[in-house]
Design a protein around this motif. Sequence first.
Motif, PDB file in Angstrom:
ATOM      1  N   TRP A 127       0.805  -1.212   0.025  1.00 40.96           N
ATOM      2  CA  TRP A 127       0.037  -0.071   0.185  1.00 40.96           C
ATOM      3  C   TRP A 127       0.881   1.351   0.203  1.00 40.96           C
ATOM      4  CZ3 TRP A 127       0.042   3.861   3.696  1.00 40.96           C
ATOM      5  CH2 TRP A 127       0.757   3.092   5.038  1.00 40.96           C
ATOM      6  N   VAL A 128       2.047   1.256   0.589  1.00 38.44           N
ATOM      7  CA  VAL A 128       2.899   2.259   0.411  1.00 38.44           C
ATOM      8  C   VAL A 128       3.551   2.572  -0.724  1.00 38.44           C
ATOM      9  CG1 VAL A 128       4.988   3.246   1.496  1.00 38.44           C
ATOM     10  CG2 VAL A 128       3.288   2.120   3.191  1.00 38.44           C
ATOM     11  N   ALA A 129       3.714   1.405  -1.424  1.00 35.52           N
ATOM     12  CA  ALA A 129       4.351   1.683  -2.944  1.00 35.52           C
ATOM     13  C   ALA A 129       3.249   2.158  -3.720  1.00 35.52           C
ATOM     14  CB  ALA A 129       4.760   0.179  -3.275  1.00 35.52           C
ATOM     15  N   VAL A 130       2.291   1.683  -3.810  1.00 40.34           N
ATOM     16  CA  VAL A 130       1.060   2.383  -4.498  1.00 40.34           C
ATOM     17  C   VAL A 130       0.910   3.714  -4.159  1.00 40.34           C
ATOM     18  CG1 VAL A 130      -1.342   2.137  -5.180  1.00 40.34           C
ATOM     19  CG2 VAL A 130       0.096  -0.122  -4.858  1.00 40.34           C
ATOM     20  N   ALA A 131       0.945   3.995  -3.058  1.00 37.34           N
ATOM     21  CA  ALA A 131       0.450   5.435  -2.365  1.00 37.34           C
ATOM     22  C   ALA A 131       1.834   6.306  -3.041  1.00 37.34           C
ATOM     23  CB  ALA A 131       0.610   5.503  -0.983  1.00 37.34           C
ATOM     24  N   VAL A 132       3.122   5.802  -3.035  1.00 34.81           N
ATOM     25  CA  VAL A 132       4.098   6.476  -3.539  1.00 34.81           C
ATOM     26  C   VAL A 132       3.801   6.919  -5.009  1.00 34.81           C
ATOM     27  CG1 VAL A 132       6.449   6.432  -3.983  1.00 34.81           C
ATOM     28  CG2 VAL A 132       5.826   5.846  -1.753  1.00 34.81           C
ATOM     29  N   CYS A 133       3.508   5.856  -5.607  1.00 35.20           N
ATOM     30  CA  CYS A 133       3.144   6.086  -7.295  1.00 35.20           C
ATOM     31  C   CYS A 133       2.049   7.152  -7.434  1.00 35.20           C
ATOM     32  CB  CYS A 133       2.978   4.566  -7.826  1.00 35.20           C
ATOM     33  SG  CYS A 133       4.205   3.332  -7.817  1.00 35.20           S
ATOM     34  N   CYS A 134       1.104   6.820  -6.601  1.00 37.34           N
ATOM     35  CA  CYS A 134      -0.006   7.829  -6.954  1.00 37.34           C
ATOM     36  C   CYS A 134       0.685   9.290  -6.601  1.00 37.34           C
ATOM     37  CB  CYS A 134      -1.152   7.273  -5.882  1.00 37.34           C
ATOM     38  SG  CYS A 134      -2.569   8.743  -6.031  1.00 37.34           S
ATOM     39  N   ALA A 135       0.998   9.307  -5.623  1.00 37.57           N
ATOM     40  CA  ALA A 135       1.855  10.660  -5.146  1.00 37.57           C
ATOM     41  C   ALA A 135       2.556  11.335  -6.102  1.00 37.57           C
ATOM     42  CB  ALA A 135       2.313  10.810  -3.695  1.00 37.57           C
ATOM     43  N   ARG A 157       1.630  21.757 -20.834  1.00 34.60           N
ATOM     44  CA  ARG A 157       1.181  20.488 -21.212  1.00 34.60           C
ATOM     45  C   ARG A 157      -0.223  20.452 -20.064  1.00 34.60           C
ATOM     46  NH1 ARG A 157       5.760  15.480 -21.284  1.00 34.60           N
ATOM     47  NH2 ARG A 157       7.210  16.983 -22.913  1.00 34.60           N
ATOM     48  N   ILE A 158      -1.029  19.522 -20.462  1.00 35.58           N
ATOM     49  CA  ILE A 158      -2.452  19.373 -19.876  1.00 35.58           C
ATOM     50  C   ILE A 158      -2.296  18.489 -18.767  1.00 35.58           C
ATOM     51  CG2 ILE A 158      -4.789  18.341 -20.271  1.00 35.58           C
ATOM     52  CD1 ILE A 158      -4.678  18.994 -23.129  1.00 35.58           C
ATOM     53  N   CYS A 159      -2.869  19.151 -17.615  1.00 41.86           N
ATOM     54  CA  CYS A 159      -2.898  18.185 -16.587  1.00 41.86           C
ATOM     55  C   CYS A 159      -4.254  17.418 -16.323  1.00 41.86           C
ATOM     56  CB  CYS A 159      -3.247  19.246 -15.091  1.00 41.86           C
ATOM     57  SG  CYS A 159      -3.506  18.377 -13.813  1.00 41.86           S
ATOM     58  N   ASP A 160      -4.038  15.966 -16.466  1.00 40.68           N
ATOM     59  CA  ASP A 160      -5.070  15.067 -16.742  1.00 40.68           C
ATOM     60  C   ASP A 160      -5.438  14.142 -15.460  1.00 40.68           C
ATOM     61  OD1 ASP A 160      -7.198  13.331 -17.768  1.00 40.68           O
ATOM     62  OD2 ASP A 160      -6.303  13.406 -19.649  1.00 40.68           O
ATOM     63  N   VAL A 161      -6.581  14.232 -14.860  1.00 40.30           N
ATOM     64  CA  VAL A 161      -6.718  12.918 -13.877  1.00 40.30           C
ATOM     65  C   VAL A 161      -6.780  11.797 -14.256  1.00 40.30           C
ATOM     66  CG1 VAL A 161      -9.320  13.345 -14.029  1.00 40.30           C
ATOM     67  CG2 VAL A 161      -8.309  13.043 -11.658  1.00 40.30           C
ATOM     68  N   ASP A 162      -7.122  11.537 -15.666  1.00 40.95           N
ATOM     69  CA  ASP A 162      -7.159  10.205 -15.874  1.00 40.95           C
ATOM     70  C   ASP A 162      -5.627   9.684 -15.897  1.00 40.95           C
ATOM     71  OD1 ASP A 162      -9.795  10.052 -16.643  1.00 40.95           O
ATOM     72  OD2 ASP A 162      -9.740  10.692 -18.649  1.00 40.95           O
ATOM     73  N   ASP A 163      -4.777  10.546 -16.266  1.00 40.87           N
ATOM     74  CA  ASP A 163      -3.254   9.943 -16.147  1.00 40.87           C
ATOM     75  C   ASP A 163      -3.084   9.642 -14.658  1.00 40.87           C
ATOM     76  OD1 ASP A 163      -3.330  11.042 -18.728  1.00 40.87           O
ATOM     77  OD2 ASP A 163      -2.075  12.903 -18.475  1.00 40.87           O
ATOM     78  N   VAL A 164      -3.504  10.221 -13.703  1.00 39.94           N
ATOM     79  CA  VAL A 164      -3.149   9.987 -12.297  1.00 39.94           C
ATOM     80  C   VAL A 164      -3.892   8.432 -12.302  1.00 39.94           C
ATOM     81  CG1 VAL A 164      -3.656  10.295  -9.915  1.00 39.94           C
ATOM     82  CG2 VAL A 164      -3.077  12.256 -11.497  1.00 39.94           C
ATOM     83  N   ILE A 165      -5.044   8.275 -12.745  1.00 40.85           N
ATOM     84  CA  ILE A 165      -5.584   6.884 -12.143  1.00 40.85           C
ATOM     85  C   ILE A 165      -4.904   5.776 -13.250  1.00 40.85           C
ATOM     86  CG2 ILE A 165      -7.633   5.519 -12.873  1.00 40.85           C
ATOM     87  CD1 ILE A 165      -9.325   8.276 -12.587  1.00 40.85           C
ATOM     88  N   ALA A 166      -4.773   6.052 -14.329  1.00 40.99           N
ATOM     89  CA  ALA A 166      -3.620   5.067 -15.151  1.00 40.99           C
ATOM     90  C   ALA A 166      -2.336   4.888 -14.564  1.00 40.99           C
ATOM     91  CB  ALA A 166      -3.615   5.702 -16.446  1.00 40.99           C
ATOM     92  N   ASN A 167      -1.665   6.030 -14.121  1.00 37.76           N
ATOM     93  CA  ASN A 167      -0.514   5.801 -13.466  1.00 37.76           C
ATOM     94  C   ASN A 167      -0.519   5.014 -12.280  1.00 37.76           C
ATOM     95  OD1 ASN A 167       0.611   9.177 -14.319  1.00 37.76           O
ATOM     96  ND2 ASN A 167       0.803   7.280 -15.439  1.00 37.76           N
ATOM     97  N   THR A 168      -1.293   5.032 -11.339  1.00 33.68           N
ATOM     98  CA  THR A 168      -1.688   4.556 -10.214  1.00 33.68           C
ATOM     99  C   THR A 168      -1.966   3.043 -10.622  1.00 33.68           C
ATOM    100  OG1 THR A 168      -2.445   6.527  -8.984  1.00 33.68           O
ATOM    101  CG2 THR A 168      -2.752   4.431  -7.942  1.00 33.68           C
ATOM    102  N   LEU A 169      -2.517   2.702 -11.395  1.00 32.90           N
ATOM    103  CA  LEU A 169      -3.252   1.443 -11.869  1.00 32.90           C
ATOM    104  C   LEU A 169      -1.776   0.651 -12.508  1.00 32.90           C
ATOM    105  CD1 LEU A 169      -4.891  -0.735 -12.367  1.00 32.90           C
ATOM    106  CD2 LEU A 169      -5.424   0.292 -14.706  1.00 32.90           C
ATOM    107  N   GLY A 170      -0.884   1.493 -13.063  1.00 34.09           N
ATOM    108  CA  GLY A 170       0.454   0.903 -13.400  1.00 34.09           C
ATOM    109  C   GLY A 170       1.163   0.667 -12.447  1.00 34.09           C
TER     110      GLY A 170
END
Length: 272
Positions: A127-135, A157-170
């Motif tokens: 959970w810490v690793a996923v939180a670090v990726c999200c942050a 560049r465009i700030c996109d919330v979908d990028d945060v979701i996709a990055n966290t999933l990755g």
Amino acid sequence: MTGFLSTFSKPFQLAVLLWPFVSVLLTVPAAVYLYRRDNRLRPVSVLGAYTFTLYVLGLGCFTLYPWPQDPAAYCATHHLGAQLNPLQFIGDIRTDGVTAILQLGMNIVLFVPMGFFLARFFRLPSWVAVAVCCATSVCIEVAQLTGIFHLYPCAYRICDVDDVIANTLGGAVGVALGLWCNRAFPTPRIDKTEVTMHPGFLRRCVSRSPWTWALSRCARCCRLCCGRISGMEQSPLKAARSLCCPACGSCCSKALCHGVPMDAPSAASSPG
């Protein structure tokens, strides 16, 4: 694509040339951390630290760099904002088709290595690793929205919330891969009771490096703060050991670091 990159060619080429060399310098503190944690430094650990540093620099380079060379002209004609609809990628897929799917997939793949390294090499809880990726993803998007925190006069560049979701999933996928590797290929366990009574040349160099001094002081401050918050202060002997012994292994007396138990009474105070 060639016309787009021609605007940024010189800064981008400079960043690519400096990329491997800067990674070598930034690998040193990561190697010091791994050496202090494991009491040894294997070639695979150094390679992993260098690869992770290379990846982090590449992540910053390709998400925040390059920027337009003429800020006044670019900011006068471009006004980029934030995309805060978390389901916008569905409309993008309907409109752009394969291009939008590839962009979404690349945003996922981009953070898979980070999650893997955090779980495999740095052994962070999942959970810490996923939180670090999200942050990290949030910081990147905020940097894009603010022009790298106002280093550039406008957002390029465009700030996109979908990028945060996709990055966290990755990142979560990478963490899952790292946990699988930890089970399939476990690292040899280290006997924490073994103490290096005669540290070698490598350990002495690491213990006296500026990075070790900084890391030991940061760890010391964190321990003191946590102790005060929890109401459990360290004893003077334990504090001295935590400050001196892990950093060097030879700068303390054997009685302080190795010969006296944590709660053993001293010879002066012992009865009889």
